[in-house]
Design a protein around this motif. Structure first.
Motif, PDB file in Angstrom:
ATOM      1  N   VAL A  27     -19.773  90.564  63.533  1.00  0.00           N
ATOM      2  CA  VAL A  27     -19.964  89.184  63.709  1.00  0.00           C
ATOM      3  C   VAL A  27     -18.892  88.433  63.237  1.00  0.00           C
ATOM      4  O   VAL A  27     -18.639  88.656  62.150  1.00  0.00           O
ATOM      5  CB  VAL A  27     -21.420  88.937  63.644  1.00  0.00           C
ATOM      6  N   PHE A 106     -24.010  86.321  67.920  1.00  0.00           N
ATOM      7  CA  PHE A 106     -24.929  86.149  66.762  1.00  0.00           C
ATOM      8  C   PHE A 106     -25.494  85.036  66.528  1.00  0.00           C
ATOM      9  O   PHE A 106     -26.583  84.849  65.767  1.00  0.00           O
ATOM     10  CB  PHE A 106     -24.068  86.592  65.503  1.00  0.00           C
ATOM     11  N   CYS A 107     -25.082  83.773  67.019  1.00  0.00           N
ATOM     12  CA  CYS A 107     -25.878  82.286  67.055  1.00  0.00           C
ATOM     13  C   CYS A 107     -27.023  82.647  67.923  1.00  0.00           C
ATOM     14  O   CYS A 107     -27.803  81.709  67.820  1.00  0.00           O
ATOM     15  CB  CYS A 107     -24.724  81.519  67.473  1.00  0.00           C
ATOM     16  N   ARG A 112     -29.212  87.711  67.682  1.00  0.00           N
ATOM     17  CA  ARG A 112     -29.164  88.329  66.356  1.00  0.00           C
ATOM     18  C   ARG A 112     -30.283  88.926  65.792  1.00  0.00           C
ATOM     19  O   ARG A 112     -30.061  89.732  65.072  1.00  0.00           O
ATOM     20  CB  ARG A 112     -29.162  86.685  65.711  1.00  0.00           C
ATOM     21  N   ALA A 121     -25.381  94.495  60.551  1.00  0.00           N
ATOM     22  CA  ALA A 121     -24.392  93.251  60.902  1.00  0.00           C
ATOM     23  C   ALA A 121     -23.692  93.146  59.678  1.00  0.00           C
ATOM     24  O   ALA A 121     -23.834  92.942  58.421  1.00  0.00           O
ATOM     25  CB  ALA A 121     -25.306  92.048  61.091  1.00  0.00           C
ATOM     26  N   TRP A 123     -20.582  90.369  58.824  1.00  0.00           N
ATOM     27  CA  TRP A 123     -19.899  89.243  59.074  1.00  0.00           C
ATOM     28  C   TRP A 123     -18.381  89.291  58.497  1.00  0.00           C
ATOM     29  O   TRP A 123     -18.140  89.213  57.215  1.00  0.00           O
ATOM     30  CB  TRP A 123     -20.755  88.167  58.557  1.00  0.00           C
ATOM     31  N   PHE A 163     -25.476  80.966  60.831  1.00  0.00           N
ATOM     32  CA  PHE A 163     -26.085  82.241  61.489  1.00  0.00           C
ATOM     33  C   PHE A 163     -25.436  83.606  60.934  1.00  0.00           C
ATOM     34  O   PHE A 163     -26.059  84.541  60.646  1.00  0.00           O
ATOM     35  CB  PHE A 163     -25.870  82.093  63.143  1.00  0.00           C
ATOM     36  N   TYR A 164     -23.875  83.285  60.967  1.00  0.00           N
ATOM     37  CA  TYR A 164     -23.261  84.439  60.443  1.00  0.00           C
ATOM     38  C   TYR A 164     -23.846  84.862  58.970  1.00  0.00           C
ATOM     39  O   TYR A 164     -23.904  86.144  58.488  1.00  0.00           O
ATOM     40  CB  TYR A 164     -21.819  84.190  60.235  1.00  0.00           C
ATOM     41  N   GLN A 166     -26.547  85.369  58.082  1.00  0.00           N
ATOM     42  CA  GLN A 166     -27.735  86.023  57.969  1.00  0.00           C
ATOM     43  C   GLN A 166     -27.416  87.549  58.194  1.00  0.00           C
ATOM     44  O   GLN A 166     -28.121  88.533  57.897  1.00  0.00           O
ATOM     45  CB  GLN A 166     -28.639  85.624  59.206  1.00  0.00           C
ATOM     46  N   ALA A 167     -26.120  87.949  58.108  1.00  0.00           N
ATOM     47  CA  ALA A 167     -25.677  89.295  58.261  1.00  0.00           C
ATOM     48  C   ALA A 167     -25.722  89.775  56.754  1.00  0.00           C
ATOM     49  O   ALA A 167     -25.498  89.025  55.950  1.00  0.00           O
ATOM     50  CB  ALA A 167     -24.427  89.508  59.083  1.00  0.00           C
TER      51      ALA A 167
END
Length: 193
Positions: A27, A106-107, A112, A121, A123, A163-164, A166-167
């Protein structure tokens, strides 16, 4: 040489690969190198590489810029969500593969959550200057056609980073060879597992 020290041996790659029992999902922003690094990871791990954008185009029977122009971004995101859900598999059918996603995938909360539940995931991150240089090589980025690419990329990066983040794996993609980035990702996954 620094790059040589970062590379993994084939036995290390095999050992790490055996520990990965689900899709690796890249992502990050457009132009960060998800497809290129993803292909390298898949090659190293001897697993399939799947580009979600290519699968979306195949399912829609049209290129992404045309989907955006004809139907708009919400329609595209809905199709993207469905395609990624299919690619991620269900239950025990989450085959090992490397999946490259579009920058906005991924947003989406549902996408997600699915990726975090069924995959690993990663990033892939880069600075805006690098992104501007890379996306300038192609003219197929619908979100960049509405204004200054640097300003748009800066805004999107700011909006999407929460958001990213959270990977579980975060890796910077810079000027180093893709093999080095792929090796660093595998080391990070090995530590995370």
């Amino acid at each position: 040489m620094e790059h040589d020290a970062a590379l993994l041996s084939s036995s290390e790659i095999d050992r790490i690969g055996r520990r990965i029992g689900r899709p690796l999902v890249l992502v990050g922003m457009m132009g960060v190198g998800k497809t290129t690094v993803g292909r390298k990871l898949a090659s190293l791990l001897h697993v399939p590489f799947v580009d979600a954008d290519e699968e979306i185009e195949r399912a829609a029977h049209m290129p992404i810029p045309e989907i955006f122009a004809t139907y708009g971004e919400p329609y595209f995101r809905d199709g993207e969500r469905r395609v990624i859900a299919r690619l991620m598999g269900t239950g025990r059918n989450t085959d090992r593969k490397v999946l490259s996603t579009g920058g906005g995938a991924f947003c989406d909360p549902a996408t997600r959550a699915l990726i975090l539940e069924r995959g690993i995931a990663v990033w892939l991150d880069s600075d805006v200057d690098t992104l501007v240089e890379r996306v300038g090589r192609k003219d197929n980025r619908p979100l960049l056609k509405t204004g200054n690419p640097r300003e748009i990329l800066t805004r999107l990066k700011d909006e999407r980073e929460p958001f990213y983040a959270q990977a579980p794996i975060h890796m910077t993609s810079g000027a180093q060879p893709h093999q080095v980035t792929a090796s660093k990702i595998l080391r990070a996954i090995d530590q995370w597992l």
